[in-house]
Design an enzyme around this catalytic site. Structure first.
Site, PDB file in Angstrom:
ATOM      1  N   HIS A 181      -8.296   0.905   1.946  1.00  0.00           N
ATOM      2  CA  HIS A 181      -8.008   0.781   3.382  1.00  0.00           C
ATOM      3  C   HIS A 181      -8.868   1.756   4.193  1.00  0.00           C
ATOM      4  CE1 HIS A 181      -4.640  -0.691   6.265  1.00  0.00           C
ATOM      5  NE2 HIS A 181      -5.766  -0.504   6.928  1.00  0.00           N
ATOM      6  N   GLU A 190       0.834  -1.199   0.000  1.00  0.00           N
ATOM      7  CA  GLU A 190       0.000   0.000   0.000  1.00  0.00           C
ATOM      8  C   GLU A 190       0.870   1.250   0.000  1.00  0.00           C
ATOM      9  OE1 GLU A 190      -2.734  -0.210   3.277  1.00  0.00           O
ATOM     10  OE2 GLU A 190      -3.820  -1.917   2.453  1.00  0.00           O
TER      11      GLU A 190
END
Length: 532
Positions: free
Chosen positions: A283, A265
């Site tokens: 997220h 990420e």
């Protein structure tokens, strides 16, 4: 009563103003200075009594060494991987986190993604905005009467289960650190990992990321799921092997997936993004106004407790222990944590009770800190930052695990011996005993009653087997064939020709395929890889 005006707190990452207001309203001086490099933090940290961070600031050993006034560091969230907790403990600084603030946010995001996945909501929305009215293309499924399989029944997993039952779903779950009685109380049928894979119509992951959970669901596990299963991950990226998931989606074996977290990420490019059967979010599990306020307030409350001289509610590092007691027990804390971590990697499912036995001189001391450390070591491989030295007994109790201590000043071959016994629902037991040598080196001296002598560190294999020829050699040959060096080997047995256990210390990890090969050797009952 402490004068709060004398305390100064630095906030180095963005947090909710509510937490800052709480501190200021109590009289604490608060300065917000975000995006500061390490050198700047090292130069200014000496002026502060407290430091609040989220995930951006790395609180390193250098920062702690320069922090002459620092009393507490708070993480406005769950994870503490950006804080050097060992350095904090050495410096006498309390580290706290906010383990409960985002529970409902992550729970509701899971339910939202499950509904979106079942009814193709994002896909239908996208096409309709493009001017395409395609009702037949988006035939969905109902959640009612479907089986939801939950992997990980902690705070979030159990809250998801509660809401899924309200949707009239049948809920099954896998979690080796909860008792069957506890899961029955929350309406979840506790099953094995293999069963939850095979029976679930929707499979939702709620575990922290750790070496034991990394790629826990890969190609082999996906192949064991029910055809047409739908998979959700609002926990941590890396638990599900994304390449394997893409392959299973393309084959049609997995009907759809809803993914909020990714192995790397920020994730802006993934084969998953190109698939109509996948719902993705960046997220967002904890991204609600209420959650951000909650974690900020949770941390602020602990800061005020510490400044008042009270114990923190959510401390991560070891609590204060009287110096005279710490001098006596400190050598055993590392041993206890290693015993717990070792047992966590060899124990079977459906744990019901944990017993810690102390023999010898230790039995005359206050052993609660040792027991707490052992529990933390045992629970942490699965629960990670949700468990610490202080809350480990509470976490165990909340999962229905009965924890007891037994003490005897009588010595059993050693001046001091710590034995960890884990009991299953059918009365089965696993035991592990350890001691310290004269140079304070930790040693494992018994596994399930078999005498061994091994240093609990690095890569290890536990191989129960029949005591007969042509077992040790084939095991060693398989390991050597994969260029893995054996640093040490111990074999324990009770009777000639009976059951025995082999404990190997290795220089490198053992691939899963090699473990499967070892299991196939005639006379071998199983194999467990342990990493400490």
């Amino acid at each position: 009563m402490a004068d709060m005006n004398s305390f100064k707190v630095l906030v180095s990452d963005p947090i909710s103003d509510k937490g800052i207001e709480m501190l200021r309203n109590a009289g604490v001086q608060v300065e917000v200075r975000t995006k500061q490099p390490e050198d700047v933090l090292v130069s200014i940290i000496g002026d502060y009594d407290g430091l609040i961070v989220r995930s951006e600031t790395k609180v390193t050993r250098r920062i702690f060494e320069a922090a002459n006034k620092l009393k507490i560091v708070g993480r406005a969230g769950v994870g503490i991987d950006n804080i050097d907790v060992s350095a904090a403990t050495e410096k006498g600084v309390v580290v706290v986190n906010a383990p409960e603030g985002n529970t409902i946010a992550a729970t509701e995001h899971t339910i939202g993604l499950m509904l979106a996945l079942a009814r193709n909501i994002p896909q239908a929305d996208r096409l309709l905005r493009m001017g395409k009215w395609e009702r037949k293309r988006f035939m969905g499924v109902e959640l009612r009467n479907k089986v939801l399989g939950i992997i990980g029944l902690g705070k979030i997993g159990s809250e998801v289960a509660k809401r899924a039952r309200a949707l009239e779903m049948k809920v099954i779950g896998y979690d080796p650190y909860v008792s069957q009685e506890w899961t029955e109380r929350i309406g979840v049928k506790l099953v094995s990992f293999e069963e939850v894979l095979a029976e679930a119509d929707f499979l939702s992951v709620h575990l922290p990321l750790s070496p034991s959970t990394f790629h826990m669901i890969g190609e082999e596990q996906l192949a064991k799921t029910k055809p047409g299963v739908r998979i959700l991950n609002v926990a941590r990226g890396g638990i599900i092997d994304e390449e394997a998931l893409v392959k299973a989606l393309k084959s049609g074996h997995v009907a759809g997936a809803a993914i909020d977290v990714f192995e790397h990420e920020p994730a802006t490019d993934s084969p998953l993004f190109e698939m109509d059967s996948v719902v993705v979010t960046p997220h967002l599990g904890a991204s609600t106004e209420e959650a951000q306020v909650g974690v900020a307030i949770e941390v602020a409350e602990d800061f005020l407790r510490v400044f008042r001289g009270e114990p923190a509610k959510n401390p991560v590092n070891i609590p204060t222990v009287k110096p005279e007691l710490m001098a006596a027990i400190s050598p055993y804390l590392d041993l206890a944590e290693r015993l717990g971590r070792f047992m966590a990697q060899i124990v079977e499912d459906n744990i019901q009770a944990i017993e810690v036995r102390y023999n010898g001189e230790l039995a005359s001391l206050e052993t609660t800190p040792i027991t707490n450390t052992l529990l933390k070591g045992f629970l942490r491989p699965m629960l990670q930052d949700a468990v610490n030295y202080v809350n480990a007994p509470v976490v165990a109790k909340s999962r229905g695990l009965l924890v007891t201590e037994k003490k005897s000043v009588q010595m059993e071959d050693f001046a001091n011996l710590i034995t960890l016994v884990v009991k299953g629902k059918e009365g089965e037991e696993r035991s592990l005993a350890g001691t310290l040598l004269s140079n304070k080196e930790p040693r494992i001296v018994r596994i399930d009653g078999y005498s061994v002598d091994a240093v609990p560190q690095g890569h290890m294999l536990v191989v129960p087997h029949i005591d007969k020829p042509k077992i040790i050699g084939p095991v060693a040959n398989l390991i050597g064939a994969h260029d893995i060096n054996i640093a040490g080997m111990q074999v324990g047995r009770k009777t000639i020709g009976g059951r025995a256990v082999m404990l190997l210390s290795l220089d490198s990890p053992v691939p899963a395929a090699t473990l499967e090969e070892i299991k196939k050797i005639p006379g071998v009952f199983g194999v467990r890889y342990v990493y400490l």
